[in-house]
Design an enzyme around this catalytic site. Structure first.
Site, PDB file in Angstrom:
ATOM      1  N   ASP A 108     -10.684   2.002  -3.188  1.00 52.54           N
ATOM      2  CA  ASP A 108     -11.196   1.783  -1.835  1.00 52.54           C
ATOM      3  C   ASP A 108     -12.712   1.822  -1.826  1.00 52.54           C
ATOM      4  O   ASP A 108     -13.345   1.436  -0.853  1.00 52.54           O
ATOM      5  CB  ASP A 108     -10.679   2.876  -0.886  1.00 52.54           C
ATOM      6  CG  ASP A 108      -9.327   2.504  -0.295  1.00 52.54           C
ATOM      7  OD1 ASP A 108      -8.866   1.373  -0.534  1.00 52.54           O
ATOM      8  OD2 ASP A 108      -8.740   3.352   0.404  1.00 52.54           O
ATOM      9  N   ASP A 168       0.814  -1.216   0.000  1.00 51.97           N
ATOM     10  CA  ASP A 168       0.000   0.000   0.000  1.00 51.97           C
ATOM     11  C   ASP A 168       0.853   1.273   0.000  1.00 51.97           C
ATOM     12  O   ASP A 168       2.051   1.249   0.302  1.00 51.97           O
ATOM     13  CB  ASP A 168      -0.903  -0.019   1.243  1.00 51.97           C
ATOM     14  CG  ASP A 168      -2.262   0.617   0.975  1.00 51.97           C
ATOM     15  OD1 ASP A 168      -2.344   1.483   0.098  1.00 51.97           O
ATOM     16  OD2 ASP A 168      -3.226   0.250   1.666  1.00 51.97           O
TER      17      ASP A 168
HETATM   18  C1  GLA Z   1      -5.667   1.804   2.237  1.00 54.67           C
HETATM   19  C2  GLA Z   1      -6.165   0.654   1.407  1.00 54.67           C
HETATM   20  C3  GLA Z   1      -7.237  -0.085   2.145  1.00 54.67           C
HETATM   21  C4  GLA Z   1      -6.699  -0.564   3.462  1.00 54.67           C
HETATM   22  C5  GLA Z   1      -6.160   0.602   4.260  1.00 54.67           C
HETATM   23  C6  GLA Z   1      -5.484   0.151   5.506  1.00 54.67           C
HETATM   24  O1  GLA Z   1      -6.609   2.802   2.346  1.00 54.67           O
HETATM   25  O2  GLA Z   1      -6.594   1.091   0.170  1.00 54.67           O
HETATM   26  O3  GLA Z   1      -7.712  -1.163   1.388  1.00 54.67           O
HETATM   27  O4  GLA Z   1      -5.673  -1.503   3.221  1.00 54.67           O
HETATM   28  O5  GLA Z   1      -5.240   1.346   3.502  1.00 54.67           O
HETATM   29  O6  GLA Z   1      -4.985   1.198   6.227  1.00 54.67           O
END
Ligand code: GLA
Length: 731
Positions: A547, A477
């Protein structure tokens, strides 16, 4: 596939689909002639016409006024000696001058394709690809420019990149060096691009290209949610099924810049590459600078065909490793189920339930490391948090494996929290300008990945864990963009290199990681699709598309993303209702049907579901597993656009055309709704196909189509049709 004709000084790059033609013009300038549908043999007749245009300078010592770089269709234009349009490069020399005049020197044609030094790129062996390298030089400054073109036998695509070598005696500053430039002759063209923001990535914008200059870019340090590093040019009448279209896709994950310029003669120039904003690279004598690569694709029959080119090309000539062309596991991710609030017991309950439902992999998301109880701390401390997982990660991984499932885990390696051991030990490892306060985002800072010592520390921490815990999948990420871009170890006159050095550092890290851990499936993520680009796909075959897990929002996001990127690369999960990003309530059915048009998974607390919901999930998982090859690697065809209609549809056809999966989604219900019928595509006309609902020949399904049940009731309705060929081939 690559020809040079000395009589006409013409380069003709072609395969059975496309031609790309250039000519060495007067003065040794490299002119662009054509990119488009294959031409068997170019006669030499399309030479740029000669005429005297006022205010258009001529070449030094010109005998007449008929030739000017100001209007010529150029291949890699410079500025300051005739062409006043956008320039592909901008160099500042030791004497303060900014004129660089590249003229043809030589060229070479070779089989296959060389690796790009330090950068992700497409690949092809000697049977699949051929490469042309044209050398241009500025004799005065001793600079050599190499333009590379690779054409692939089986694809309506070619790749371009540039590099510059300083054979001179003094250093030069590169202020801009584009990956590619191309000019299109007088014609009306539409521009399509993928604009957006967090939770709303890859929204298709289609507009007419008007006179003047338009810049689409990212200055965020990553390719960004806001502007995906690709664009499409199409004729105004081009649709999903008809008309010419060209795509340009940059294989780069950092700041990018795409310039679209229509000159007063209606010629359109497209320049793409690293963003010149805050870019300033010192090129010392005997040094080389390599630009990222751009993939150019072409279709004479609409956008669907254009997407099919990049989908296949990326699946088989960009994505590498054990998972290339391989079916991807269904997964359950605990993020939207628990966020940071989990312990071992809670996870095991989810894992047990997932196993019952037939899900193949459990992914432990954010919160398993350091002292991470919320997003305020611990990034940089990549050791397990025993407070949460009392028997340790190894044990948990074993538990998952003993249930016959795979185990995945979340990382955000490029980041550092102020509240972390790493920050307390190395506050200077975060990007920051001495004497200034840093700007936090999600309470975190960006590690200076241009630094080897920083990368080594993080790599060592990851390696220790990966050697100890059996991990099958990593979600990588990146949850903020870059500010305070300054590196503590570079001299003041090289700070303009930090953005790019960061990306080079990241790529080096990823190359080592995927090489050392070839069995791990990587999914890249940046708050969803904030770094959904071809650069990351070279290391990580999947990306978390957004997301935003709302099925209705996903229709647009996935539709837009599919313009360029293969379905096998698009992570898509069913989540809870009301949806956590939009508050919308939708059925399990439509959530499943939306997510199945991607790499399928779940992201909700499955232990809290009603029995009938679990039953539905079990059926969805079984259905997806049975047909996933079709969805992940079949030909994806967009039928009805969520950007234009309330009725959305797309379908997948197997490579041998023996089966197809069709998804229909109706966003809002209306009384007295007009009848909707779907005309399929990509089937074999004479074959008979059967689904639960009907039996019909391919030509009927494609030309007449079939009606969607008019009695569908309520908002967010959906239908899914699976067709299988039943008759033998009549040929
Ligand atoms: C990002 C990702 C999510 C999740 C969060 C965790 O926003 O896109 O899917 O993994 O981080 O903090």
């Amino acid at each position: 596939m690559i020809l040079f004709k000395p009589e006409t000084q013409v380069f003709h790059i072609s395969n059975k689909y496309i031609s790309y033609i250039m000519e060495i013009e007067e003065g040794g300038y490299l002119a662009h002639l054509y990119f488009g549908k294959k031409v068997n043999d170019y006669s030499g007749n399309f030479k740029y016409p000669r005429m005297d245009r006022s205010f258009s300078p001529n070449l030094p010592n010109a005998k007449d006024r008929l030739f000017s770089l100001d209007t010529l269709m150029m291949e890699y234009p410079g500025n300051g000696f005739g062409d006043f349009r956008e320039s592909a490069y901008n160099l500042k020399h030791g004497d303060g001058s900014t004129i660089t005049d590249f003229r043809y020197k030589s060229h070479r044609i070779q089989k296959g394709k060389e690796k790009l030094f330090g950068l992700p790129a497409t690949y092809g062996n000697e049977e699949e690809a051929e490469t042309l390298v044209i050398q241009l030089e500025d004799k005065e400054k001793g600079l050599l420019l190499e333009l590379s073109y690779t054409i692939f036998q089986e694809y309506a695509a070619l790749t371009k990149s540039a590099r510059i070598i300083n054979n001179g005696e003094t250093k030069t500053k590169i202020k801009k060096l584009a990956s590619q430039s191309i000019d299109f002759p007088n014609q009306d063209l539409d521009l399509l691009h993928l604009n957006g923001t967090w939770g709303r990535e890859c929204q298709i914008v289609r507009e007419k290209i008007e006179y003047g200059t338009k810049v689409l870019d990212s200055k965020r340090g990553s390719s960004s949610h806001q502007q995906n590093p690709c664009l499409i040019l199409a004729q105004p009448q081009t649709t999903e099924f008809q008309g010419e279209a060209f795509s340009f896709c940059l294989i780069y994950s950092g700041n990018h810049e795409m310039v679209i310029q229509k000159d007063p003669y209606k010629q359109t120039r497209i320049i793409m590459g690293i963003n010149s904003f805050n870019f300033d690279w010192q090129l010392n004598p005997n040094e080389m600078f390599q630009t990222p690569e751009v993939v150019l694709s072409y279709s004479s029959s609409g956008l669907n065909k254009l997407s099919a080119v990049t989908h296949d090309f990326f699946n088989y000539h960009l994505i590498r490793g054990d998972f290339k062309g391989k079916e991807r596991p269904t997964l359950i991710n605990n993020w939207e189920a628990t966020y940071f609030d989990f312990d071992e017991e809670k996870l095991l309950n989810i894992i047990d339930e997932a196993k019952d439902l037939g899900i193949e992999m459990f992914v432990l998301d954010d919160g398993w490391f350091g002292k991470r109880e919320n997003d305020d701390s611990s990034l940089g401390d990549w050791f397990e948090n025993r407070g949460k997982i009392k028997n340790g990660l190894s044990q948990l991984a074993n538990q998952v494996h003993s249930r016959g499932m795979k185990f995945g885990i979340w990382y955000e390696p490029e980041m550092i929290s102020e509240d972390s051991n790493l920050f307390r030990q190395h506050p200077d490892w975060a990007l920051s300008v001495p004497g200034r306060e840093r700007s936090p985002s999600r309470s975190q800072y960006v590690l200076d990945f241009s630094r080897k010592d920083v990368r080594e520390n993080i790599y060592r921490q990851m390696k220790e864990l990966l050697n100890e815990v059996e991990i099958d999948y990593i979600k990588w990420d990146l949850n903020r963009n870059m500010t305070d871009v300054y590196s503590a170890i570079l001299p003041s006159d090289q700070q303009g290199e930090v953005f790019h050095r960061y990306i080079l550092g990241l790529y080096e890290f990823l190359e080592n990681l995927v090489e050392e851990f070839p069995n791990i499936l990587f999914e890249s993520c940046s708050g969803g699709g904030g770094r959904f680009d071809a650069g990351m796909l070279y290391y990580m075959p999947q990306t978390w598309t957004s997301d935003n897990t709302d099925a209705i929002a996903r229709l647009k996001i996935q539709y837009g993303t599919s313009m360029i990127y293969p379905i096998s690369s698009m992570g898509a999960h069913v989540s809870a209702v009301p949806n956590h990003q939009t508050g919308r309530n939708t059925s399990m059915d439509i959530r499943g049907n939306a997510a199945m048009a991607g790499v399928f998974g779940y992201e909700l607390d499955i232990t809290q579901l009603k029995e009938e919901e679990k039953k539905e999930i079990k059926e969805q998982v079984a259905f997806y597993k049975e047909h996933r090859r079709l969805m992940q690697f079949g030909r994806f065809i967009r039928l009805r656009s969520p950007f234009e209609e309330n009725d959305v549809a797309w379908m997948f056809v197997a490579e041998d055309q023996s089966e197809a999966m069709v998804f229909y989604y109706r966003v809002l219900a209306e009384a007295s709704y007009p009848l909707v019928h779907l005309q399929l595509s990509g089937l074999k006309e004479e074959w008979i196909y059967e689904s639960e609902e009907m039996t019909a020949a391919g030509d009927e399904l494609m030309n007449l189509g079939f009606y969607i049940d008019p009695n569908l009731f309520g908002d967010y309705a959906t239908k899914r049709f699976y067709f299988k060929r039943i008759s033998p081939c009549l040929e």
